[in-house]
Every structure is written in C-alpha cells, then in structure tokens.
Design an enzyme around this catalytic site. Structure first.
Site, PDB file in Angstrom:
ATOM      1  CB  ALA A 158       3.863  -4.894   0.600  1.00 20.92           C
ATOM      2  CD  GLU A 177       8.501   3.653  -5.170  1.00 26.57           C
ATOM      3  OE1 GLU A 177       8.061   2.724  -4.477  1.00 26.57           O
ATOM      4  OE2 GLU A 177       8.220   3.797  -6.389  1.00 26.57           O
ATOM      5  CG  ASN A 185      -1.463   0.609  -7.295  1.00 26.99           C
ATOM      6  OD1 ASN A 185      -1.440   1.644  -7.965  1.00 26.99           O
ATOM      7  ND2 ASN A 185      -1.462  -0.591  -7.820  1.00 26.99           N
ATOM      8  CG  ASP A 411       9.293  -2.734 -12.840  1.00 27.73           C
ATOM      9  OD1 ASP A 411       8.337  -2.755 -13.631  1.00 27.73           O
ATOM     10  OD2 ASP A 411       9.926  -1.705 -12.546  1.00 27.73           O
ATOM     11  NE  ARG A 470     -13.463  -5.016  -4.779  1.00 25.09           N
ATOM     12  CZ  ARG A 470     -12.437  -4.354  -4.275  1.00 25.09           C
ATOM     13  NH1 ARG A 470     -11.209  -4.640  -4.660  1.00 25.09           N
ATOM     14  NH2 ARG A 470     -12.625  -3.394  -3.405  1.00 25.09           N
ATOM     15  CG  HIS A 580      -5.353  -6.586  -6.598  1.00 27.61           C
ATOM     16  ND1 HIS A 580      -4.827  -5.908  -5.524  1.00 27.61           N
ATOM     17  CD2 HIS A 580      -4.907  -7.856  -6.478  1.00 27.61           C
ATOM     18  CE1 HIS A 580      -4.101  -6.729  -4.780  1.00 27.61           C
ATOM     19  NE2 HIS A 580      -4.137  -7.917  -5.340  1.00 27.61           N
ATOM     20  CD  GLU A 609      -1.642  -5.151  -7.009  1.00 29.83           C
ATOM     21  OE1 GLU A 609      -1.573  -4.068  -6.385  1.00 29.83           O
ATOM     22  OE2 GLU A 609      -2.180  -5.266  -8.120  1.00 29.83           O
ATOM     23  CB  ALA A 624      -5.499  -5.214  -1.335  1.00 30.60           C
TER      24      ALA A 624
HETATM   25  P1  ADP Z   1       1.883  -3.067  -2.465  1.00 34.66           P
HETATM   26  O1  ADP Z   1       0.442  -2.856  -2.132  1.00 34.66           O
HETATM   27  O2  ADP Z   1       2.202  -4.468  -2.750  1.00 34.66           O
HETATM   28  O3  ADP Z   1       2.794  -2.402  -1.492  1.00 34.66           O
HETATM   29  P2  ADP Z   1       2.135  -0.755  -4.146  1.00 34.66           P
HETATM   30  O4  ADP Z   1       1.692  -0.530  -5.535  1.00 34.66           O
HETATM   31  O5  ADP Z   1       1.454   0.028  -3.080  1.00 34.66           O
HETATM   32  O6  ADP Z   1       2.065  -2.315  -3.866  1.00 34.66           O
HETATM   33  O7  ADP Z   1       3.686  -0.442  -4.007  1.00 34.66           O
HETATM   34  C1  ADP Z   1       4.654  -1.020  -4.849  1.00 34.66           C
HETATM   35  C2  ADP Z   1       5.770  -0.014  -5.007  1.00 34.66           C
HETATM   36  O8  ADP Z   1       6.899  -0.599  -5.662  1.00 34.66           O
HETATM   37  C3  ADP Z   1       5.360   1.195  -5.845  1.00 34.66           C
HETATM   38  O9  ADP Z   1       5.639   2.372  -5.144  1.00 34.66           O
HETATM   39  C4  ADP Z   1       6.222   1.056  -7.105  1.00 34.66           C
HETATM   40  O10 ADP Z   1       6.548   2.289  -7.701  1.00 34.66           O
HETATM   41  C5  ADP Z   1       7.434   0.346  -6.562  1.00 34.66           C
HETATM   42  N1  ADP Z   1       8.215  -0.346  -7.608  1.00 34.66           N
HETATM   43  C6  ADP Z   1       7.726  -1.038  -8.663  1.00 34.66           C
HETATM   44  N2  ADP Z   1       8.736  -1.525  -9.413  1.00 34.66           N
HETATM   45  C7  ADP Z   1       9.882  -1.132  -8.815  1.00 34.66           C
HETATM   46  C8  ADP Z   1      11.266  -1.300  -9.130  1.00 34.66           C
HETATM   47  N3  ADP Z   1      11.662  -1.959 -10.211  1.00 34.66           N
HETATM   48  N4  ADP Z   1      12.181  -0.755  -8.296  1.00 34.66           N
HETATM   49  C9  ADP Z   1      11.802  -0.047  -7.205  1.00 34.66           C
HETATM   50  N5  ADP Z   1      10.511   0.165  -6.879  1.00 34.66           N
HETATM   51  C10 ADP Z   1       9.565  -0.373  -7.667  1.00 34.66           C
END
Ligand code: ADP
Length: 643
Positions: A158, A177, A185, A411, A470, A580, A609, A624
């Site tokens: 996303a 990140e 994910n 977070d 699911r 999820h 997500e 998703a």
């Molecule tokens: P989505 O499918 O919504 O993109 P993902 O799990 O693929 O969800 O990606 C979410 C990303 O956000 C992950 O790489 C995760 O490590 C990152 N993330 C989560 N919390 C934080 C944070 N506090 N600061 C920066 N990045 C974060």
C-alpha cells in the site's frame, strides 16, 4: 511456471591474490604481528533460509576470509540479490556485522548464520566478527529533519503504491519503513490478486453449480439500497450473458462486489467496496504499465470463492515490490526511502496532520509534509497482545502462529488512536487453515487452487466445503483433532516433480524435506501420513462422485475441476494461522482518515491493511493485494493533491 532456482555462487580467490599483489614487498614482519583469527583451511556451515537450507563453504587464512561459496534454494527476487551482495560484503570485510540486504532479510540472515557456523569451526571469535560492523548505504547518521510534499509511513504494497501514485501526481515523496527492508507482508504473500478480467477468464467454462451461485446472489433478500442496486445490475448482466449463449465463466465487478460484501457478512462499507471492485482491473493495467508481468491465466485462491485471482510472473509478492522499487530507483531524485525508520507519532498543527515523528537507527527523524501524510503501516497479526485485546471471534489466539512478518504490529493504529482517529472492525481477525505446523507461514502449502484439492482430518475424513470462506474453513478445522489437517492433491496439481507451488517450492523438494508426502496409491499415502486408509479412499471416492455430478457433495461444495484419480498422490500438513486483520482506521472514498465524529482529519490519508471497513468480518482470498493497490493509488493521489 518458474522453477525453484538453485544458484551456486563461487567467488574466486581473486581477493586473496589481489591482496598478495597489493602488499608492499618486505611486509612479512608486519603480517606476523597481526593476531591469527582463524585456523587456515576450508570449512562448511549450514542454516535455514526462507525456503530451505543454505550451505556456506568458507576458506580462511589466519587473518581473513579468502573465499566464500554459498549454495541455496532461495526464491528468486527474495534471495538471489541477498546472496550476491552479502557474500561480497562478508568476504571483503571479513565480518559478520554486515548489514542485511533490504528486501531479503530472511535470506541475508540465513547466509550470515551459515557463514557463522563455518567460521566457528575455524576457531573464530564469532562475537568479535559480529561486532565488526560495516555501515549500510541507507544508514542515517544523527538526528535529521526533512520536508517533502508527501510523507508515506510504511513500505509494503500500500505504501509503495501510494508513494508512486503521489509522485505521478507531481509530489516529492519521502517513504519511511521501520524494517531494514521494503515489502512488509506484501512481499511474503501468495500474491493472488482478484479482478474480473474478461480477457483472462475467456477460456474458462461455467458449471451449473456456478450458475446457481450467481442466481443466489441475485435473489437474496436485501434492504440496503446500494446492495439492491448491485443486485439489479447483476441481474441485468446475467440476462445479457445468458442471451449471448456464452459458456464462458461469468464475472463482473458487480459480482465481485456482492461476493466481497456477503463474504464479510454485510459489514463492509458499500462505498469502499464499490470503488475497490471498479478499480481492480485498471490497477493491474497501472502495474503492467510500470513493467509488472502477470501470468496469462486466473485461478481460485483459498477462500476467494471465484476464479478471478491473477498471479504475478515473479514468485510471492516480489513482482509488486520489484516493480515499485524499480520505479523509485528511476525517480530517486523525487522519492526518498528511509529504511530502519519507525514512525512513532503524527505532528499535528491546528487540527491538521503536517508531519511525522520517527526514530531512525541513529537518532530522531522529523518529517514534514507540505501536502499530506499517508499511513500504510499494515495490520497487527504479529502483535499477540493486540490480537488478545481485540479478538472476540476466536478462542484465544495467544498460541496461534502467524503468516505475518514480524513488523505487523499495529503501530499505525495506535498512533491514530492517539489523535482520536476513528477505528472500526478491530475484532475481525482472519485466520487461514493453511499454516505450516512448524512456523505458521504459508510456505510448504501444496494446494494449487481451490478446485483440485480436499482436506482430511487425522482420521482421513473430509470435514468442510473446501471452496468456502476462510473463516468457515478455519472454524471447521479448529473442531478437528489437534486442529490439524492434511491437504490431499494428485498429479493434476503437480504434473511433474519440479512443478512449484505459490511459494516457488517444487513438490519433489517438499517431499525430500519431509514437508509433503508422495505415494502411488491412496492406501500407501494414508499409511505414510498415519490416517485410516479406508476413510481416505472413501473421502476421495465421494469427492470424485461429486466432481462427476453423480452424487451431491456432502459439504455443499460448488467449486470443482478434476477428480483426484491420478497418481502420484500427495499430502501436506496444515494448521490454523493468523493471517490478516480486517479492522483499522476508517477512510473516506478519497482515502482520507476521519476522527471519532466522522470529520476528515486534514492532511492524513491511509491505505492497506491498516484501514478497516472494506472486508467486514471475513476478507476474500485474493482481495488484499487488489485492495492495497487500489487504495494505495488513491491515497497517494489524494495526498499529493491535498484533496
Ligand atoms: P500493506 O499490505 O497494507 O501494505 P504490509 O504489511 O505489506 O501492509 O506493509 C506495511 C509496512 O509498514 C511494513 O513493511 C511494516 O514494516 C511497515 N511499518 C509498520 N509499522 C511502521 C512504523 N511504525 N513506521 C514505519 N513503517 C512501519
């Protein structure tokens, strides 16, 4: 089908030889004073990578690594880059403190462990070698403060889609990140992407049971005006289809909307579902325009309910992440990525979000956004405390493993609650019946699509419609002995031993590793996996009769293709796993976040997500990746334009 790659990287002795030629003559005394670190020789070490064993062969002199060979079966895109760069780093620096490679953390760590095991045999002080740190390129030094038009939090599917879309709409972008790699994910997902797609679905035949399914959606009692409108549209599309005399599988964004809505028990927002299903196909085109490739067929993914899942050419989610990172590399003057940078709170001025406070590896990172901040931090499947706090649908999830990466800790939800953002559906936590019993991950899953496999319990009996939702399948699995099942497939799923699953693992490799079982008869397979042979044979015979249409399926299953009648037969063990989290922050059609009163929070957008409200109680398999792409694009555009 891509094959599992087996790469043998042999780094020559060049370094050692170059070292000799570069040494000034007469330096032997100085060399002799250097303390010996290793017992010279060649040593081997092994460790587990993302997809199997990594073997390292290390040659050392007294003071340095002179040669390093690594043999692995890591997934292309996840592992090969890691191996190239980390092998060079370890060797050139004679260090175990080299940075893991972003996008390939698991493989990097596997290699480091394999080399460590080898160096231990060489008598090395492993701790000292780990402390010999080597700075990565991305490392941020000291406190920093930066400004861009758009700041994106989270580098999964996303966030990456949002960053690119913001850039395409004229914005400069900083994406942070928290992990040392991009992908979240998304990169470790099976990467099925649902979309009605007349072109790819044109070769598929429609069965009578599938016709009945469409008609059942049209005739359902409904009071919600938006859903009623979908039903009317579907009825018109269905009449048109029948009049055409087509025998192809019917599909449309409208059917996708109704399945998404009813698949989540009518709890999802009809406005968001509308936007979602209308934009899945355009978003595939958007990805393809950036160079992403999809296979030329669709399939039915676990809990996807319909044959509309697109599959990227590259394994797992690497196709998405590679496409985005290529774009970012080409536009690096306008899009900056800060890894190892964790957002902790929003900066709010006069009720509007104007930036983000984050923690970098080496200090505070303060980021200001001229136009908007996009929250894309993913779900909380890996946060056991949060699962326990919100779970009401399942028995305790404290001891259930997860398919998620370790950074999926919710977070963004906590940060949003701190500014009183509206949150919805937090109790809607999705489990899959498809976890690896050891790790909870999806790897090792031998199913190739819904139509061609059955599930049996420890007695060898079927227990559920394997084409259903699911949550339905997982609840049924939890009622079986030890919440344990076997997936049974035959040669239709694996025409050859090197045919791979969604995780790029060959069936032969899985059998060899003891993660799947193979036999020439069902009786023999039953013996191998310890289930009653009579029950297993009966389960398969009954299923085959339902495929033929000579018997109604005892569990009401409607999705069939081939009979399970061709050896070799295979079995793979599976257990429930947390996958999820459907709940999260509330967004508008423009992906703007809102407060507890439903009022838009200026400057703040969200996608993926971390958001709630689309999938309801149960997300369809394959929705998703489609949703994070669709709403990632929207959030990026909205933030860039300050909508
Ligand atoms: P989505 O499918 O919504 O993109 P993902 O799990 O693929 O969800 O990606 C979410 C990303 O956000 C992950 O790489 C995760 O490590 C990152 N993330 C989560 N919390 C934080 C944070 N506090 N600061 C920066 N990045 C974060």
């Amino acid at each position: 089908m891509k094959k599992l790659i087996s790469i043998l990287l042999i780094l020559s002795m060049v370094l050692g030889m170059a070292g000799c030629s570069n040494e000034p003559a007469g330096n032997t005394e100085e060399e002799a004073q250097v303390e010996a670190m290793f017992t010279p020789g060649t040593y081997e070490g092994e460790a587990e990578g993302f997809h199997g064993t990594i073997k390292a062969t290390v040659t050392v002199s007294e003071t340095e690594i002179t040669d390093l060979q690594v043999v692995h079966t890591e997934t292309e895109g996840l592992g090969d880059k890691a191996i190239e760069s980390i092998v060079i780093d370890i060797k050139e620096n004679t260090s175990l403190g080299v940075p893991v490679v972003s996008g390939a953390t698991y493989s990097s760590e596997g290699i480091l462990k394999a080399v460590e095991a080898a160096l231990e045999k060489a008598g090395a002080d492993v701790q000292a070698l780990k402390e010999k740190t080597v700075a990565g390129d991305e490392e941020v030094k000291g406190d920093i403060e930066k400004t861009a038009d758009v700041v994106v939090i989270g580098g999964g599917g996303a966030g990456l889609a949002a960053a690119i879309s913001a850039h395409q709409n004229g914005a400069s972008v900083i994406l942070i990140e928290k992990m040392p790699r991009l992908g979240g994910n998304t990169i470790i997902s099976g990467s099925a992407y649902n979309s009605a797609d007349p072109e790819l679905q044109s070769g598929l035949e429609m069965t009578d049971l599938e016709k009945q399914t469409v008609e059942s959606y049209i005739s359902r009692e409904e009071s919600d005006p938006a859903v009623k409108e979908w039903q009317e549209t579907l009825a018109a599309e269905w009449e048109e289809y029948k009049a055409s005399g087509s025998t192809n599988l019917f599909d449309s964004p409208t059917l996708h909307k109704l399945q998404t809505y009813y698949g989540g028990d009518g709890k999802g927002s009809t406005e968001l579902i509308d936007i979602f299903a209308e934009n899945t196909l355009p978003s595939i085109k958007w990805l393809e325009d950036m160079g992403m490739e999809f296979k030329d067929y669709v399939f039915t993914v676990l809990g996807g309910l319909w044959n509309r899942a697109h599959k990227p050419e590259k394994p797992l989610g690497t196709g998405f992440v590679d496409t985005y990172t290529n774009y970012i590399e080409e536009n690096s003057s306008d899009i900056e990525v800060l890894l190892d940078t964790k957002a902790v709170s929003f900066i709010v001025e006069d009720g509007a979000v104007t930036g983000v406070n984050a923690e970098g590896k080496n200090g505070a990172v303060t980021l200001y956004a001229n136009n908007g901040v996009v929250l894309a931090t993913g779900g909380f499947g890996a946060n056991v405390e949060m699962r326990e706090q919100y779970n009401t649908l399942w028995p305790s999830l404290a001891n259930i493993k997860t398919t998620n990466h370790t950074g999926a800790t919710g977070d963004g939800i906590v940060m949003s609650q701190e500014i009183n953002a509206s949150i919805t559906g937090m109790e809607d936590i999705q489990l899959l019946p498809m976890g690896d019993p050891e790790t909870g991950s999806l790897s090792g899953n031998i199913e190739q699509g819904v139509q061609n496999r059955i599930f049996v319990n420890k007695d060898g009996n079927r227990f559920v419609d394997e084409g259903s939702r699911r949550d339905v399948m997982t609840k049924a699995l939890m009622e079986q002995t030890d919440s344990f099942m076997w997936v049974i497939v035959d040669k239709h799923s694996y025409p050859t031993g090197d045919t791979v699953n969604n995780f790029n693992e060959s069936i032969d490799g899985l059998v060899e590793a003891g993660r799947a079982f193979k036999a020439d008869s069902l009786e023999e397979l039953a013996k191998q996996i310890g289930v009653d042979p009579e029950n297993l044979v009966k389960a398969v015979n009954d299923f085959n009769a339902a495929v033929d249409g000579t018997m109604e399926d005892s569990f009401g299953r409607t999705l069939f293709a081939d009979k399970l009648d061709t050896a070799p037969f295979y079995a793979g063990a599976r257990v429930p796993t947390v996958h999820h989290t459907m709940g999260g922050v509330v967004i508008t059609e423009n992906a703007q976040m809102v407060d507890g009163n439903g009022v838009v929070i200026k400057g703040l957008y969200a996608a993926g997500e971390v958001t709630g409200g689309i999938h309801g109680t149960n997300r369809l398999g394959g929705n998703a990746l489609a949703e994070i792409t669709v709403f990632g694009r929207i959030a990026g555009e909205s933030a860039a334009l300050g909508k």
